[in-house]
Design an enzyme around this catalytic site. Sequence first.
Site, PDB file in Angstrom:
ATOM      1  N   ASN A  96     -44.069  35.069   9.579  1.00  0.00           N
ATOM      2  CA  ASN A  96     -44.953  36.062  10.177  1.00  0.00           C
ATOM      3  C   ASN A  96     -44.547  36.478  11.581  1.00  0.00           C
ATOM      4  O   ASN A  96     -44.867  37.591  12.013  1.00  0.00           O
ATOM      5  CB  ASN A  96     -46.386  35.489  10.205  1.00  0.00           C
ATOM      6  CG  ASN A  96     -47.304  36.278  11.102  1.00  0.00           C
ATOM      7  OD1 ASN A  96     -47.722  37.404  10.777  1.00  0.00           O
ATOM      8  ND2 ASN A  96     -47.635  35.721  12.257  1.00  0.00           N
ATOM      9  N   TYR A 166     -38.138  49.045  15.010  1.00  0.00           N
ATOM     10  CA  TYR A 166     -39.144  48.328  14.218  1.00  0.00           C
ATOM     11  C   TYR A 166     -39.028  48.723  12.749  1.00  0.00           C
ATOM     12  O   TYR A 166     -39.063  47.863  11.858  1.00  0.00           O
ATOM     13  CB  TYR A 166     -40.532  48.643  14.761  1.00  0.00           C
ATOM     14  CG  TYR A 166     -41.631  47.786  14.188  1.00  0.00           C
ATOM     15  CD1 TYR A 166     -41.786  46.469  14.590  1.00  0.00           C
ATOM     16  CD2 TYR A 166     -42.530  48.298  13.249  1.00  0.00           C
ATOM     17  CE1 TYR A 166     -42.798  45.676  14.074  1.00  0.00           C
ATOM     18  CE2 TYR A 166     -43.546  47.520  12.735  1.00  0.00           C
ATOM     19  CZ  TYR A 166     -43.672  46.201  13.153  1.00  0.00           C
ATOM     20  OH  TYR A 166     -44.680  45.411  12.635  1.00  0.00           O
ATOM     21  N   THR A 203     -54.591  43.292  16.189  1.00  0.00           N
ATOM     22  CA  THR A 203     -53.988  42.041  16.631  1.00  0.00           C
ATOM     23  C   THR A 203     -53.588  42.165  18.097  1.00  0.00           C
ATOM     24  O   THR A 203     -53.472  43.280  18.630  1.00  0.00           O
ATOM     25  CB  THR A 203     -52.732  41.719  15.810  1.00  0.00           C
ATOM     26  OG1 THR A 203     -51.748  42.748  16.056  1.00  0.00           O
ATOM     27  CG2 THR A 203     -53.043  41.653  14.327  1.00  0.00           C
ATOM     28  N   PRO A 204     -53.318  41.044  18.763  1.00  0.00           N
ATOM     29  CA  PRO A 204     -52.810  41.124  20.138  1.00  0.00           C
ATOM     30  C   PRO A 204     -51.526  41.940  20.243  1.00  0.00           C
ATOM     31  O   PRO A 204     -51.329  42.676  21.216  1.00  0.00           O
ATOM     32  CB  PRO A 204     -52.572  39.656  20.496  1.00  0.00           C
ATOM     33  CG  PRO A 204     -53.587  38.907  19.679  1.00  0.00           C
ATOM     34  CD  PRO A 204     -53.634  39.661  18.367  1.00  0.00           C
ATOM     35  N   LEU A 205     -50.647  41.855  19.227  1.00  0.00           N
ATOM     36  CA  LEU A 205     -49.402  42.618  19.253  1.00  0.00           C
ATOM     37  C   LEU A 205     -49.676  44.118  19.246  1.00  0.00           C
ATOM     38  O   LEU A 205     -49.058  44.880  20.007  1.00  0.00           O
ATOM     39  CB  LEU A 205     -48.522  42.243  18.046  1.00  0.00           C
ATOM     40  CG  LEU A 205     -47.165  42.950  17.951  1.00  0.00           C
ATOM     41  CD1 LEU A 205     -46.262  42.533  19.105  1.00  0.00           C
ATOM     42  CD2 LEU A 205     -46.491  42.635  16.610  1.00  0.00           C
ATOM     43  N   GLN A 273     -50.970  58.653   1.537  1.00  0.00           N
ATOM     44  CA  GLN A 273     -51.133  60.047   1.978  1.00  0.00           C
ATOM     45  C   GLN A 273     -49.871  60.860   1.716  1.00  0.00           C
ATOM     46  O   GLN A 273     -48.763  60.349   1.839  1.00  0.00           O
ATOM     47  CB  GLN A 273     -51.477  60.071   3.473  1.00  0.00           C
ATOM     48  CG  GLN A 273     -52.769  59.314   3.786  1.00  0.00           C
ATOM     49  CD  GLN A 273     -53.089  59.298   5.246  1.00  0.00           C
ATOM     50  OE1 GLN A 273     -53.911  60.055   5.738  1.00  0.00           O
ATOM     51  NE2 GLN A 273     -52.439  58.403   5.975  1.00  0.00           N
TER      52      GLN A 273
END
Length: 273
Positions: A96, A166, A203-205, A273
């Site tokens: 993770n 990413y 999330t914190p990220l 979508q």
Amino acid sequence: MREELGSQRLKGRVALVSGGLRGIGLACVERFLAEGAEVVLTDLEAPDTEYASATLARLGQAASYVSANVASEDDWAKVLAAVTERHGKLHILVNNAGIDLTGPVAETSLEGWRRIMSINVDGVFLGVRTFVPLMAASGADFRGGASIINVSSIMGLVGMSEVSGYNASKGAVRLFTKSIALEFAEKKMPIRANSLHPGFVLTPLLKEGFQRWVDKGVASKAQDLVDLMSSKTPIGRLADPAELASAVYFLASSDSSYMTGGELVVDGGWTAQ
């Protein structure tokens, strides 16, 4: 209203969760413990920091912690030694741990590119490579065998402007997972491997990433970006980490015993979508 947990359906299983002190990772740790598993979690933080020690105390004796950098072979060897000494088995591996990288490709440094690849891709590879022998030896304990869950993203399925690093890292996780799933199946190894593809999760990220956009002047405050992403998500909101932990629990349990090489998308309809 959240469904009552605690079926103990993972009793007797040992799980390892990287990036387990926060966000989706911590939610997975909590869900596994509620379902009766023993859990080893890793993260970068030293175990004696105030946050880490308080979190570990709250999780209880069925959880243990190893401070580790997922991009380090030596640290993975340390984690393997800890799991082997404490449990001697591993049935569930959740890769993770991850970071993000945003910005135009022309302004992306090679250092930044290599850093995200080292954590998001190398970290997954090293986790799998380290634990395959132990998981192969443990997998026959339960129907469906041992389970590897590699956390990718919807950004491993679709592109988005100014997140090329990413996108690339999470796309690599997706196809790496398919390859190892086929390898294990062909070799009759009792290990399944699937990838999880979350959408936008509180999330914190995510919050740190939104704050960086605020610092660049894209929005006046992070909540504006939360509201924007919520409005663009068909279900109308961002996910809670516990909702992703439920999906991970499914992949970890014998309920998904016929699932390997798959990708589970949990994104509130974003990619539809």
